[in-house]
Structures are given as structure tokens and as C-alpha cells.
Design a protein around this motif. Structure first.
Motif, PDB file in Angstrom:
ATOM      1  N   PHE A 124      35.407  49.271  41.936  1.00 16.75           N
ATOM      2  CA  PHE A 124      34.807  47.994  42.328  1.00 16.75           C
ATOM      3  C   PHE A 124      33.743  48.240  43.377  1.00 16.75           C
ATOM      4  O   PHE A 124      33.769  49.242  44.107  1.00 16.75           O
ATOM      5  CB  PHE A 124      35.864  47.030  42.876  1.00 16.75           C
ATOM      6  N   PHE A 125      32.799  47.323  43.451  1.00 19.59           N
ATOM      7  CA  PHE A 125      31.776  47.354  44.507  1.00 19.59           C
ATOM      8  C   PHE A 125      31.426  45.917  44.858  1.00 19.59           C
ATOM      9  O   PHE A 125      31.159  45.087  43.977  1.00 19.59           O
ATOM     10  CB  PHE A 125      30.524  48.100  44.055  1.00 19.59           C
ATOM     11  N   LEU A 126      31.427  45.606  46.158  1.00 23.16           N
ATOM     12  CA  LEU A 126      31.105  44.277  46.660  1.00 23.16           C
ATOM     13  C   LEU A 126      30.024  44.400  47.726  1.00 23.16           C
ATOM     14  O   LEU A 126      29.997  45.383  48.485  1.00 23.16           O
ATOM     15  CB  LEU A 126      32.343  43.607  47.271  1.00 23.16           C
ATOM     16  N   ALA A 127      29.139  43.415  47.794  1.00 19.27           N
ATOM     17  CA  ALA A 127      28.091  43.429  48.812  1.00 19.27           C
ATOM     18  C   ALA A 127      27.708  42.000  49.163  1.00 19.27           C
ATOM     19  O   ALA A 127      27.812  41.090  48.332  1.00 19.27           O
ATOM     20  CB  ALA A 127      26.868  44.200  48.321  1.00 19.27           C
ATOM     21  N   GLY A 128      27.278  41.822  50.386  1.00 17.63           N
ATOM     22  CA  GLY A 128      26.825  40.508  50.839  1.00 17.63           C
ATOM     23  C   GLY A 128      25.728  40.644  51.869  1.00 17.63           C
ATOM     24  O   GLY A 128      25.616  41.664  52.564  1.00 17.63           O
ATOM     25  N   ARG A 129      24.902  39.619  51.946  1.00 16.57           N
ATOM     26  CA  ARG A 129      23.790  39.617  52.903  1.00 16.57           C
ATOM     27  C   ARG A 129      23.523  38.180  53.330  1.00 16.57           C
ATOM     28  O   ARG A 129      23.475  37.282  52.489  1.00 16.57           O
ATOM     29  CB  ARG A 129      22.533  40.195  52.250  1.00 16.57           C
ATOM     30  N   TYR A 130      23.370  37.978  54.631  1.00 16.06           N
ATOM     31  CA  TYR A 130      23.014  36.652  55.132  1.00 16.06           C
ATOM     32  C   TYR A 130      21.857  36.799  56.098  1.00 16.06           C
ATOM     33  O   TYR A 130      21.885  37.621  57.015  1.00 16.06           O
ATOM     34  CB  TYR A 130      24.174  35.964  55.840  1.00 16.06           C
ATOM     35  N   GLN A 131      20.845  35.996  55.877  1.00 20.11           N
ATOM     36  CA  GLN A 131      19.630  36.066  56.688  1.00 20.11           C
ATOM     37  C   GLN A 131      19.275  34.681  57.201  1.00 20.11           C
ATOM     38  O   GLN A 131      19.302  33.706  56.455  1.00 20.11           O
ATOM     39  CB  GLN A 131      18.485  36.602  55.832  1.00 20.11           C
ATOM     40  N   GLN A 132      18.959  34.605  58.467  1.00 21.12           N
ATOM     41  CA  GLN A 132      18.432  33.380  59.063  1.00 21.12           C
ATOM     42  C   GLN A 132      17.252  33.784  59.932  1.00 21.12           C
ATOM     43  O   GLN A 132      17.423  34.459  60.947  1.00 21.12           O
ATOM     44  CB  GLN A 132      19.485  32.654  59.895  1.00 21.12           C
ATOM     45  N   ARG A 133      16.064  33.405  59.498  1.00 23.08           N
ATOM     46  CA  ARG A 133      14.868  33.841  60.200  1.00 23.08           C
ATOM     47  C   ARG A 133      14.033  32.651  60.641  1.00 23.08           C
ATOM     48  O   ARG A 133      14.000  31.623  59.981  1.00 23.08           O
ATOM     49  CB  ARG A 133      14.015  34.751  59.307  1.00 23.08           C
ATOM     50  N   ARG A 134      13.363  32.850  61.773  1.00 25.22           N
ATOM     51  CA  ARG A 134      12.435  31.860  62.283  1.00 25.22           C
ATOM     52  C   ARG A 134      11.190  32.602  62.770  1.00 25.22           C
ATOM     53  O   ARG A 134      11.272  33.671  63.363  1.00 25.22           O
ATOM     54  CB  ARG A 134      13.040  31.063  63.436  1.00 25.22           C
ATOM     55  N   ASP A 135      10.027  32.018  62.512  1.00 26.00           N
ATOM     56  CA  ASP A 135       8.786  32.588  63.014  1.00 26.00           C
ATOM     57  C   ASP A 135       7.814  31.466  63.336  1.00 26.00           C
ATOM     58  O   ASP A 135       7.953  30.343  62.836  1.00 26.00           O
ATOM     59  CB  ASP A 135       8.173  33.560  62.003  1.00 26.00           C
ATOM     60  N   ALA A 136       6.861  31.782  64.170  1.00 25.44           N
ATOM     61  CA  ALA A 136       5.870  30.791  64.598  1.00 25.44           C
ATOM     62  C   ALA A 136       4.665  30.839  63.680  1.00 25.44           C
ATOM     63  O   ALA A 136       4.159  31.911  63.340  1.00 25.44           O
ATOM     64  CB  ALA A 136       5.446  31.066  66.035  1.00 25.44           C
ATOM     65  N   ARG A 137       4.213  29.679  63.279  1.00 17.59           N
ATOM     66  CA  ARG A 137       3.003  29.557  62.482  1.00 17.59           C
ATOM     67  C   ARG A 137       2.142  28.450  63.069  1.00 17.59           C
ATOM     68  O   ARG A 137       2.584  27.686  63.931  1.00 17.59           O
ATOM     69  CB  ARG A 137       3.326  29.270  61.013  1.00 17.59           C
ATOM     70  N   SER A 138       0.933  28.374  62.578  1.00 17.60           N
ATOM     71  CA  SER A 138       0.064  27.289  63.021  1.00 17.60           C
ATOM     72  C   SER A 138      -0.622  26.678  61.821  1.00 17.60           C
ATOM     73  O   SER A 138      -0.810  27.326  60.789  1.00 17.60           O
ATOM     74  CB  SER A 138      -0.977  27.796  64.035  1.00 17.60           C
ATOM     75  N   THR A 139      -0.982  25.423  61.971  1.00 18.99           N
ATOM     76  CA  THR A 139      -1.608  24.688  60.877  1.00 18.99           C
ATOM     77  C   THR A 139      -3.049  25.162  60.675  1.00 18.99           C
ATOM     78  O   THR A 139      -3.668  25.722  61.579  1.00 18.99           O
ATOM     79  CB  THR A 139      -1.601  23.191  61.163  1.00 18.99           C
ATOM     80  N   PHE A 140      -3.558  24.936  59.477  1.00 18.39           N
ATOM     81  CA  PHE A 140      -4.955  25.243  59.184  1.00 18.39           C
ATOM     82  C   PHE A 140      -5.851  24.179  59.838  1.00 18.39           C
ATOM     83  O   PHE A 140      -5.469  23.012  59.940  1.00 18.39           O
ATOM     84  CB  PHE A 140      -5.186  25.259  57.674  1.00 18.39           C
ATOM     85  N   VAL A 141      -7.003  24.601  60.255  1.00 20.65           N
ATOM     86  CA  VAL A 141      -8.046  23.736  60.820  1.00 20.65           C
ATOM     87  C   VAL A 141      -7.646  23.193  62.183  1.00 20.65           C
ATOM     88  O   VAL A 141      -8.383  23.320  63.164  1.00 20.65           O
ATOM     89  CB  VAL A 141      -8.431  22.576  59.870  1.00 20.65           C
ATOM     90  N   THR A 142      -6.450  22.576  62.275  1.00 25.92           N
ATOM     91  CA  THR A 142      -6.019  21.966  63.522  1.00 25.92           C
ATOM     92  C   THR A 142      -5.327  22.956  64.455  1.00 25.92           C
ATOM     93  O   THR A 142      -5.223  22.712  65.654  1.00 25.92           O
ATOM     94  CB  THR A 142      -5.059  20.801  63.232  1.00 25.92           C
ATOM     95  N   PHE A 143      -4.785  24.038  63.906  1.00 27.36           N
ATOM     96  CA  PHE A 143      -4.150  25.106  64.673  1.00 27.36           C
ATOM     97  C   PHE A 143      -3.029  24.602  65.572  1.00 27.36           C
ATOM     98  O   PHE A 143      -2.896  24.984  66.731  1.00 27.36           O
ATOM     99  CB  PHE A 143      -5.193  25.867  65.505  1.00 27.36           C
ATOM    100  N   LEU A 144      -2.188  23.745  65.021  1.00 29.41           N
ATOM    101  CA  LEU A 144      -1.029  23.242  65.750  1.00 29.41           C
ATOM    102  C   LEU A 144       0.155  24.162  65.484  1.00 29.41           C
ATOM    103  O   LEU A 144       0.433  24.505  64.337  1.00 29.41           O
ATOM    104  CB  LEU A 144      -0.701  21.818  65.296  1.00 29.41           C
ATOM    105  N   PRO A 145       0.876  24.597  66.504  1.00 33.41           N
ATOM    106  CA  PRO A 145       2.001  25.511  66.289  1.00 33.41           C
ATOM    107  C   PRO A 145       3.210  24.779  65.701  1.00 33.41           C
ATOM    108  O   PRO A 145       3.477  23.624  66.023  1.00 33.41           O
ATOM    109  CB  PRO A 145       2.302  26.029  67.692  1.00 33.41           C
ATOM    110  N   TYR A 146       3.928  25.474  64.826  1.00 33.15           N
ATOM    111  CA  TYR A 146       5.186  24.934  64.312  1.00 33.15           C
ATOM    112  C   TYR A 146       6.118  26.092  63.959  1.00 33.15           C
ATOM    113  O   TYR A 146       5.698  27.247  63.844  1.00 33.15           O
ATOM    114  CB  TYR A 146       4.960  24.020  63.100  1.00 33.15           C
ATOM    115  N   GLU A 147       7.369  25.770  63.801  1.00 33.60           N
ATOM    116  CA  GLU A 147       8.391  26.780  63.519  1.00 33.60           C
ATOM    117  C   GLU A 147       8.711  26.796  62.031  1.00 33.60           C
ATOM    118  O   GLU A 147       9.082  25.786  61.443  1.00 33.60           O
ATOM    119  CB  GLU A 147       9.661  26.488  64.328  1.00 33.60           C
ATOM    120  N   HIS A 148       8.521  27.954  61.436  1.00 31.93           N
ATOM    121  CA  HIS A 148       8.835  28.151  60.022  1.00 31.93           C
ATOM    122  C   HIS A 148      10.109  28.977  59.927  1.00 31.93           C
ATOM    123  O   HIS A 148      10.407  29.794  60.800  1.00 31.93           O
ATOM    124  CB  HIS A 148       7.677  28.876  59.327  1.00 31.93           C
ATOM    125  N   GLY A 149      10.896  28.775  58.884  1.00 29.68           N
ATOM    126  CA  GLY A 149      12.127  29.538  58.783  1.00 29.68           C
ATOM    127  C   GLY A 149      12.679  29.592  57.383  1.00 29.68           C
ATOM    128  O   GLY A 149      12.157  28.972  56.440  1.00 29.68           O
TER     129      GLY A 149
END
Length: 972
Positions: free
Chosen positions: A279-304
Motif C-alpha cells: 500500500f501507499f498513501l499520501a496527502g498534501r495541504y496547502q494554504q497560501r497568501r500573497d500580495a497583489r495589486s490591481t491593474f491601472v489603479t495599483f491597489l493592494p489586495y490579498e490573493h490566496g
């Protein structure tokens, strides 16, 4: 006659699994200068349940088909002769050769010695990476990260997708445990893997065996671990943070988040019954967050993103030499604050992409000279809850900026609409035959058949309301202002007119491949593959029906007969897969129609009045639109394209490609090699669009009469050619390892058959698509294609340092590639230049290359990565820490042309610029930065590069900046 019989037999037999998940071991035993028959050859491995034994033929040859990849001990015994044992590494989808020379008996057994590297054994151009090696390098451990460092592989496709030896990015074949995991539209692999569960990855880029089909680029094949008699496993936490990545030079890049991301992984393998059930078992859990900004207006927001992956695998030895392997992978993924070039927060959305993969395979060794393999696979993928939640005309309508790629107000797509599905399944089987003969050579024959189906249910709404409005964005006091100006603003309606059923794009294949070893100097490969493709759209209408016979022929000459110097030459023809995306474009089911209206209502936010909020701007636009008849208006309709305007009159066949390869390989010592390959490729039978007066017209289901657009296969006026040289090598001495590859290539022509949004597209035929309007040289000139990347190099070195506090490894990876190409392209306005010869919907706005095709380049890119790894045993456990620093010197070259401003302003969007006749005149440029109202430009110049042309419009234009990450965990 024998070949014809085998092919016919394969058609009538029941089949189960496609591309191979196993390896082949072959070799020859000699004594002195004579071949030695009757030698008992036994193989054993931690990855093999039990052992296997064969006996050499009279010419001393032997073969073991269908062995699981892994490290093997190969033992040679013969009465009266000294026993020999060798260690060999068997790699996925590769042939390993282990020869032995036996001497008269003087001792029981020699020390086990390693066999030579296998990369020179066949004319196949490939690279293999064991996951234990990959984790020592400063790269990611995902499939695309691994494939990216193989020779002939470039990440220069749309959205930085991989292209292999000049092929389109959608034309690669990605496999996990023999199952196709490619997205049917863009061809990129779905994330159906867990990094620590990967055993090894093979990338095949040239001289590919007839066993593989449905691709025109290369094959990336992954196999996952399978457990074993001993219990083993891993626990890992990979730590990263947005703050651990340096900023790019982009001035409006958002501040990075001070937040720790975790990628948790765990694996566990072992036995239920020794040599019977693993038998073989595997698992993976990811929770990521990064900073991005909007086009033209360049407003920061959190992407994840939140993502969970699970894998289970059973390996059962039902009887001696009869094994069944079953695996299941499941992925649950959710993206937070997703967006496509969002200019404000309202354009962000959340989406889920459930995904799963099932694979069941059988391997049976029927006799010493015959074996069979079979497999069933099924992949499921869906987009759910994707896009706008509002169906309202005001709050569900997306708005776009004419002068950039930015969008705002309402998200794209529609989460309130039915989900989209992209699934496939495959059944196939293959048989292996070993036929030694002193007269006609030793034959290792593989024959097989498969039945592959891609099934999609697609109705992609482009916005919640099915409307989009294009105008101009401005930023006033940090707020987005949307301007609509008559003649410069237009309205798009993209309705789904007919519900989608489920389509069926199928390829039934049969193949035979014979490797012939003739003496000690020559080997030949003769392969023949037959692919029968059929496709039905979402209404059940047949669109594709064609077949192809593909030859795979090669010869290898071993200069000295000892494997040290080999020269190989091959000719191969490949048939691509039939593409659902092409079928979508000629089907009215589930495909949005697109109609464009020029806006001639009141100007809003043109600077003459107080700023008006976006909802009021849209109300003004739609009030005017309703007042002139709405979607029934014909006066302001500037273009309309219903899917039924495009037809497939004669069933399409899959495109094809011809390849020539000439290679030379040198092996020195037992752990070093060099290999050079010249590869030449030419593509043909492209998917094209033809519109001529002779086509006539077509009336669609809602009563619109349109020019008939015929989608067909064609080579007229079209070219895509690739020439490249790849070098690869490896050297190991004691604790030191070095390796790498270099590729020189040239991709030339005028066929760009994909884009970032749709994947594969049928391209307008330059000589047959409204020829009265587009028959000028700069409509589709020859030149360097966007995926061209002249030079690419990947070089790595590593050093092991055992100490009293643990084992250290330091590795360095240097990557370099030439600057990628782009062009200055915009529409030429021919509506007042060319007299309509009789078309109903003439293409008055036609593409014009204001620069040479591919004549503009971004920076050459160099990046240095360093990894420092530590491991120490604690009884049965081994603790480890793996650290990577990517782009150590924080080089900041511009790498991605798609993130540069590429707007070319013409008279279509600026009234000060004059129209011109592309058939007779060369356009005049208004210099960048000069106002078009200037006397030197107004009414004289025909185009101007925008102020941002060739300049970054987002941080994605730059190469990945310096990044630090660390993994820690236990192995046992």
C-alpha cells in the motif's frame, strides 16, 4: 505480413492502458569473444514483488519487459562460470542495458558494481530525474518545475507554459501513472500529484517510440511510489512567505504580506502481505497568501488559495508474475480573490476546481519471452462557483479599458451558471515479445492498442450579465473612473444561445514497435502507429474524422561495440490529438456568441462634467442601447460572430509533424556521459479559417445571415519550422556531481496557433481569409515566433559533505535563456480603404505588423539558485532540512513580453491618426511621446506606440526575484 497480422489482431482484441508505466531491461552475456547462451539472469529490487528470472538466448541476449522503475540487482549465473552481479537504475519509459562477461569459476561471486548510464541506450532523446535528486536542487518539485530543466524544453508559451522543441504549449502529453492529466484546451497538466509521492519523471523530447501518440511536442511522464516490503514514509512542512521574496523594480508592486505559508505533506508505504500486497498513501495541504495589486489603479489586495490533495495506491501480486496496481488521486482546490487583470476589487472572485484521477493497471509475464500490460484511467475536472454572482445588467456587466488589458466592476465568468467539466478516460493494452535470432537479429517487439476519449461539458459565460463594455479607465483621487466616449466605446454581448450537452473527442490507436539488435554494433527501431480520430460536438454533430499512419524509424551505430560511442539517426512522424477547442469554435452549443456595437450615446466622464459613478455610467450606456433597439440594433453593429458562422464542412483530421534527429553519445567511466542531438521539425495540416466570396453565406439559428467561415486543414501560405541542437551531460566523482544541458534553437514561420485565453485556435489562412482585405504582406509575415528562445542552459553541481552532525549537500543551479520575442501589432482600419466586394460581414479591421514578426525582444535572463540540505539519522528515522535561495543575486531582467504594454494606437482609436492602404503604402509613425495633435503627426502619421509600449505594466514582466524557502521533516 507478420506486421499486418499484429495490427489487425490489436484492433479486434479487448484493450486496457495507454502509455507505459514500466521499464525494460536488456543486455548480452559473453565469455571471451563469444556469446554465451543458457545463462540464468535474475533481477530483484525493493520496487519489485518477488524476483524475476530469464535465460539468455544462444546469442547471449536477454530481456525483461514491464519492470517497475527502480534500483535493481542483476545476477548472472552459469554452471562452471563465475557469478556476476551488477546494480542498475531502471527509469520510467526507458530501456536499460546491462551486459556481463563471465569467466571460468574462480570465486563464488564478484562484488556488485554499477551498470553504466542508460541515456545512450536508445535513439530516444530524453531526460530522467529521480525525485530524490530533484529535492537537492534549488527548484520546485512539481511536474512543470522538473520538466523545465530538461533539454529542448522552454517556458516561453502563453502564461509561461512549456513548449518542447518548437511545438505549441497545448501539444505536449502529460502523464501520471500512465494517465493523461492534460487540460483539453490549454494542454497544461492538472495538479494530480503530490510532490513527495513522485518517484521519478521522464521527459521525452525526440525520437519518441510508437507507443506514444496524441502529441506534437514531447511527453512528460511521472510515476508515483508504490510502497514495499519495508515500511517507509515522509513528513514534510515547506515554509514560504511573501516577505521572503524580494520586490521587482515595478514601481507599483504591492507591499508583500508578512505571513507564513505552509505546505504540509505526508506519505506512508508498506506491506499488507510480503511480496503480495503493498500500500501507499499520501496527502498534501496547502494554504497560501500573497500580495497583489490591481491593474491601472495599483491597489493592494490579498490573493490566496486553499488546496488539499490525497493519493491512495495498492500493488497486488495475484500470482507469480501477475500484478495489479490501482491508484486514486483527489484534489480539492479553491482560489481566493482570483482575477483576470482586475482594476478594482469588484472584479475579484472565488472559484473551486475539484479534480480526480483513477488508474488501474495489470502486468503479466506470460513466459520468458512474452508479457502483457493493460490499464484503465479516468480523469475528472470541473470549474464550480467561478465568477460573478450577479446576473443583473448593471452589476453583472464587466468593463474593460481600451488602452490596456485591465477589467473592472464585475468579475469575469458566472458562478450562478452551470459548472464546466473537462474529463477524459482511456482503455488500452500492449504486449511485448522477445524474439532472438542469429540470422535476422534480436527483436524486442511491443504492440498495443488504446481508446482515448475527452469529454467536455462547456458553457462559459463571459460575465454575469453576458455583457461587457469597453471604454477608458482613469484614476482620480485613487478611485477608478470609467469614461465612455462616442465612437471610442463599444458594447459586447456574449450570450450562450444553446445549452451545452457533452461532446466526445476520441482517438483509437494501434501500434507496433520493433527494436532490433544486430550484432554488437547496430540496432534499429521500426515503429508504426495508426490513429483514428473522431469528434462530436456538444450537440452530437460530427466535426472530426480522420486517420493517420505515423512512422518511427531509427538506426544506432555503436562505434566500438562497447556502448562508449554511439551515433543515432531517426525519422519520425507524429499525429497530434484532435482539439476540443477547435470543435467549440464551430459549434453553437455552449459557446458564447459575440456581437459588438459602437456606442453613440452621451459622453460620460470625458472631463467636461463632474465624475459619475460606474453604475450610473453603465445605466447611461444601457439606457442608450435600449433606446436604439438593444440587441436587435443593426445600425451600430460593427461586428458579430456567432459560433454557427464557423462551420466544418469536411471532417477535420489531427495536425501532424515530421521530425529528423541526428545524435551522438559518449560514455566515459561508469557515471559520466555526453550526448548531442540535432533536431529538425516541420508541422503541417494546420487548423485554419477560410472566408471567400465563393464560400457563400450561412443563416444561423437566430436568423442572422453571415459570411460562411470554413474551418479546415491547410498548409497554404503557412509555415512553422524548428531547428535545434541540444547538449546534455552528467559527471560524478566520489561526493561531487555535475550535470546540465544546453539548447540552441530557432523557431520560424507565421503560425501562432494558440493564445493565453483559449489555448488552441484555428488561424485565419493568410491567402484565403477575406483575401481582398488581408492579402498584404504584413498581415501574416514570416518571422520569429513568440515561443522562439535562441539559447537556453541549465547547469547544476552538487557536493556531499558527511560530518559528525549530519550529512550536508550543497547544490547550485545556473539557468540562462535568451530574451523572448514580441511584435508591434495592431489593426489597420480598411473600412474606408477597401470597397466591399460583396461580403455581408467584411473584416474591416485587420491585423498589421508594424514591426518585423518577433523583431522585438526582452532581456536575456540569468538566474543562480543555491540549495543547502542537511540530513541526520536518529535510529530508524532521518531528520532533514532543505533550504533554497532562488535568484541569489536578485537579477531583475524583463522576461515576460505578455506583461509589457503592447498597445499600438491607430486611427481606429485616435482620430488624429490617418488611415492607410496596407496594400500600397508603408505606414508612418508618430514618434512615441509626441502628441498626435502635433503638426508632424495629425492627419499624416498612421500609428503610434503607446506611452507604455515595451514597458512593464505589472510585476509579472520581470523574472522571479530572489526568493527563500525552507522545508523540514522526517523520513523513515
Amino acid at each position: 505480413m507478420r506486421l499486418r497480422f499484429v495490427v489487425v489482431l490489436l484492433f479486434i482484441c479487448t484493450s486496457i492502458a495507454a502509455q507505459t508505466t514500466t521499464s525494460v531491461l536488456t543486455g548480452r552475456v559473453t565469455t571471451g569473444d563469444a556469446d554465451l547462451g543458457g545463462v540464468n539472469v535474475t533481477v530483484e529490487s525493493a520496487g519489485l514483488q518477488g524476483t524475476r528470472t530469464a535465460q539468455t538466448a544462444p546469442d547471449g541476449t536477454f530481456v525483461f519487459p514491464a519492470l517497475p522503475p527502480g534500483t535493481y540487482t542483476v545476477r548472472f549465473t552459469h554452471e562452471g562460470m563465475q557469478s556476476v552481479a551488477k546494480r542498475a537504475e531502471l527509469h520510467l519509459a526507458e530501456t536499460t542495458r546491462v551486459d556481463a562477461a563471465l569467466q571460468p569459476l574462480v570465486a563464488e561471486e564478484l562484488t556488485v558494481v554499477p551498470a553504466p548510464a542508460t541515456v545512450l541506450e536508445t535513439p530516444q532523446v530524453s531526460a530522467n530525474f529521480d525525485q530524490s535528486f530533484i529535492r537537492l536542487l534549488p527548484i520546485g518539485r512539481a511536474i512543470l518545475d522538473i520538466a523545465r530543466i530538461a533539454p529542448g524544453v522552454h517556458d516561453s508559451g502563453p502564461n509561461r507554459s512549456l513548449t518542447i522543441n518548437g511545438a505549441a504549449a497545448y501539444d505536449n502529453l502529460y502523464l501520471v501513472n500512465g494517465a493523461t492529466i492534460s487540460d483539453p484546451l490549454r494542454g497544461t497538466p492538472h495538479n494530480l500529484f503530490i510532490e513527495d509521492a513522485i518517484q521519478e519523471t521522464t521527459i521525452i523530447t525526440g525520437s519518441v517510440s510508437a507507443e506514444y501518440g496524441r502529441f506534437l511536442g514531447g511527453v512528460v511522464s511521472v510515476i508515483t511510489k508504490s510502497g514495499g516490503n519495508a515500511t517507509s514514509g515522509t513528513i514534510r512542512d515547506t515554509l514560504s512567505s511573501d516577505r521572503w521574496t524580494a520586490h521587482t523594480p515595478f514601481a507599483n508592486e504591492a507591499q508583500h504580506l508578512d505571513r507564513l505559508n505552509h505546505d504540509y505533506e505526508a506519505t506512508l508505504g508498506g506491506r499488507v502481505v510480503r511480496d503480495r500486497l503493498w500500500f501507499f498513501l499520501a496527502g498534501r495541504y496547502q494554504q497560501r497568501r500573497d500580495a497583489r495589486s490591481t491593474f491601472v489603479t495599483f491597489l493592494p489586495y490579498e490573493h490566496g488559495s486553499n488546496e488539499a490533495r490525497y493519493e491512495g495506491k495498492l500493488t497486488a501480486n495475484l500470482a507469480t508474475n501477475h500484478t495489479i496496481v490501482g491508484s486514486y488521486l483527489n484534489v480539492k482546490a479553491k482560489e481566493l480573490n482570483a482575477g483576470i487583470n482586475p482594476a478594482d476589487f469588484r472584479a475579484l472572485f472565488e472559484g473551486e476546481t475539484p479534480n480526480s484521477l483513477t488508474a488501474v493497471s495489470y502486468t503479466g509475464i506470460l513466459s520468458q519471452n512474452a508479457g502483457v500490460e493493460a490499464q484503465f484511467t479516468r480523469k475528472y475536472f470541473a470549474f464550480t462557483n467561478f465568477g460573478a454572482t450577479e446576473r443583473d445588467l448593471i452589476f453583472g456587466t464587466s468593463i474593460f479599458d481600451n488602452n490596456s488589458v485591465a477589467m473592472a466592476w464585475a468579475p469575469p465568468f458566472c458562478s450562478a451558471c452551470p459548472s464546466e467539466h473537462r474529463n477524459n478516460r482511456e482503455v488500452a493494452a500492449k504486449a511485448s515479445f522477445f524474439f532472438p535470432s542469429s540470422r535476422i537479429g534480436t527483436h524486442n517487439i511491443v504492440a498495443g492498442a488504446s481508446d482515448f476519449h475527452e469529454r467536455n461539458n462547456r458553457a462559459t459565460h463571459q460575465s454575469g450579465s453576458d455583457f461587457q463594455v469597453y471604454g477608458a479607465f482613469d484614476v482620480v483621487n485613487g478611485q477608478l473612473v470609467f469614461s465612455v466616449i462616442p465612437d471610442e466605446t463599444f458594447i459586447v454581448w456574449a450570450p450562450i444561445l444553446f445549452p451545452s450537452g457533452t461532446d466526445d473527442y476520441a482517438t483509437t490507436s494501434a501500434y507496433v514497435n520493433d527494436r532490433i539488435d544486430w550484432g554488437r554494433h547496430f540496432s534499429f527501431n521500426a515503429g508504426l502507429r495508426y490513429d483514428k480520430s473522431k469528434g462530436e460536438d456538444q450537440l452530437g454533430q460530427q466535426q472530426m474524422d480522420g486517420d493517420r499512419i505515423s512512422q518511427r524509424l531509427s538506426v544506432t551505430y555503436d562505434v566500438r561495440g562497447d556502448g562508449a560511442h554511439r551515433i543515432a539517426a531517426s525519422y519520425s512522424r507524429y499525429a497530434g490529438r484532435i482539439l476540443p477547442g477547435i470543435g467549440f469554435s464551430a459549434s453553437s452549443a455552449g459557446v458564447p456568441a459575440t456581437l459588438y456595437w459602437a456606442y453613440e450615446g452621451p459622453a460620460v466622464n470625458d472631463g467636461s462634467t463632474a465624475t459619475v459613478p460606474t453604475d450610473q455610467v453603465l445605466k447611461t450606456v444601457f439606457d442608450w442601447f435600449k433606446s436604439v433597439g438593444g440587441v436587435d440594433n443593426e445600425d451600430f453593429l460593427i461586428a458579430k460572430r456567432f459560433s454557427s458562422g464557423q462551420v466544418i464542412e469536411s471532417a477535420l483530421k489531427a495536425p501532424a509533424m515530421d521530425e529528423w534527429v541526428l545524435g551522438y553519445g559518449l560514455r566515459f567511466g561508469r557515471s559520466a556521459f555526453l550526448r548531442a542531438d540535432y533536431i529538425s521539425r516541420k508541422w503541417h495540416d494546420f487548423y485554419t479559417q477560410r472566408v471567400q466570396l465563393a464560400n457563400g453565406t450561412i443563416t444561423d439559428e437566430v436568423g442572422n445571415t453571415l459570411d460562411k467561415v470554413i474551418i479546415e486543414n491547410s498548409n497554404d501560405n503557412l509555415k512553422r519550422e524548428y531547428n535545434g541542437v541540444s547538449l546534455q551531460g552528467h559527471y560524478a566523482y566520489k561526493r561531487f556531481t555535475a550535470g546540465g544541458n544546453y539548447t540552441w534553437s530557432r523557431l520560424w514561420g507565421n503560425v501562432e496557433s494558440e493564445n493565453a485565453g483559449s489555448g488552441a485556435i484555428a488561424i485565419p489562412n493568410p491567402g484565403a481569409y477575406y483575401p481582398e482585405y488581408v492579402g498584404y504582406a504584413n498581415y501574416s509575415p514570416m518571422g520569429y515566433l513568440s515561443a522562439d528562445e535562441r539559447n537556453r542552459a541549465n547547469v547544476w553541481i552538487g557536493y556531499d559533505m558527511p560530518t559528525q552532525i549530519g550529512r550536508f549537500n550543497v547544490s547550485l543551479l545556473q539557468v540562462y535563456h535568451s530574451g523572448r520575442r514580441y511584435s508591434a501589432v495592431a489593426n489597420a482600419d480598411l473600412r474606408t480603404i477597401i470597397k466591399n466586394p460583396g461580403y455581408l460581414n467584411p473584416t474591416g479591421l485587420t491585423r498589421y505588423y508594424y514591426s518585423k514578426r518577433g523583431g522585438l525582444q526582452v532581456d536575456d535572463i540569468a538566474s543562480t539558485g543555491v540549495a543547502l540540505n542537511w540530513a541526520r539519522g536518529f535510529g530508524r528515522f532521518e531528520g532533514f532540512i532543505e533550504t533554497d535561495i532562488l535568484n541569489v543575486f536578485d537579477n531583475d531582467g524583463i522576461e515576460n513580453p505578455a506583461a509589457l504594454g503592447q498597445v499600438v494606437t491607430t486611427g481606429r482609436t485616435d482620430r488624429n491618426l490617418a488611415a492607410f492602404n496596407p496594400f500600397t503604402a508603408t505606414p508612418k509613425e508618430c514618434p512615441q511621446g509626441v502628441k498626435t495633435t502635433d503638426v508632424s503627426c495629425k492627419g499624416i502619421a498612421n500609428y503610434q506606440l503607446s506611452a507604455t509600449f515595451g514597458k512593464p505594466v505589472s510585476k509579472d514582466a520581470y523574472q522571479a526575484p530572489r526568493t527563500f524557502r525552507i522545508s523540514l521533516g522526517l523520513r523513515f
